[in-house]
Design a protein around this motif. Sequence first.
Motif: not given
Length: 262
Positions: A45-46, A51-54, A65-69, A87-89
Amino acid sequence: MAITDPLALQVLAIAKEAGDKIMEIYDRDFAIYEKQDTSPLTEADLAAHKCIVAGLEAISPLPILSEESADISWDKRKTWDKYWLVDPLDGTKEFIKKNGEFTVNIALIDGGKPIMGVVYAPALKKSYVGVVGQGAWTETAEGVNPISAKPHQPGELWKVVGSRSHQSPEIQNLLAQLEGETELVAMGSSLKLCLVAEGEAHLYPRLGPTSEWDTGAAHAVALAAGADVTVLDAADPLNSDAEALTYNQKESVLNPYFLVSA
């Protein structure tokens, strides 16, 4: 028919790169994690999130806005008109069970509506891309194909996307209102919405909790393919005047119940 939207192609490339990061972990023996602090799910997930944010930051100045942030305050979020929803995963049970039905999800939201979305299932090597106003496509090893939602025809078997486990009384109530026989089509993660988008199912009623990042990307694919995604009233599930599902319109990021229909 090729995908020609330059931004959609860039986002698809980012989703695939994130998918590669997930697969590096997915292909390992999960038993090696037993004596470590992190789980394979958390690590995957992280890795995908970073990777997506970068990738998005390199191509766009828009907020993310991501599930991880997800701890961005409502005071800040409510000023956003256009932003990335990630949603990365999605599909944690599917990842742990190793059935392949988990996805990377990236949506572009504008004015509360999803206008572009990419859903990538890395284990299945299948992508869904939707650009509202332009169209929707799947991409597999065989190439790119346009997709569209297929409305139910009189006398046809109703194909309804649902859970593999037991069905709630609310779902049974909805099925009872359909004229004719129904067939349950089981699928994991955001791929449920994509089944309606590609004409493999007629309806996907969701009468359980979801967050906005769970649905944003596949919602865009569904809209681009000609499907509707509307707020679902359990007492009147087939209400034709139901309002459209929207994003970032309230402090909570939880979705109401909704219906994806062709």
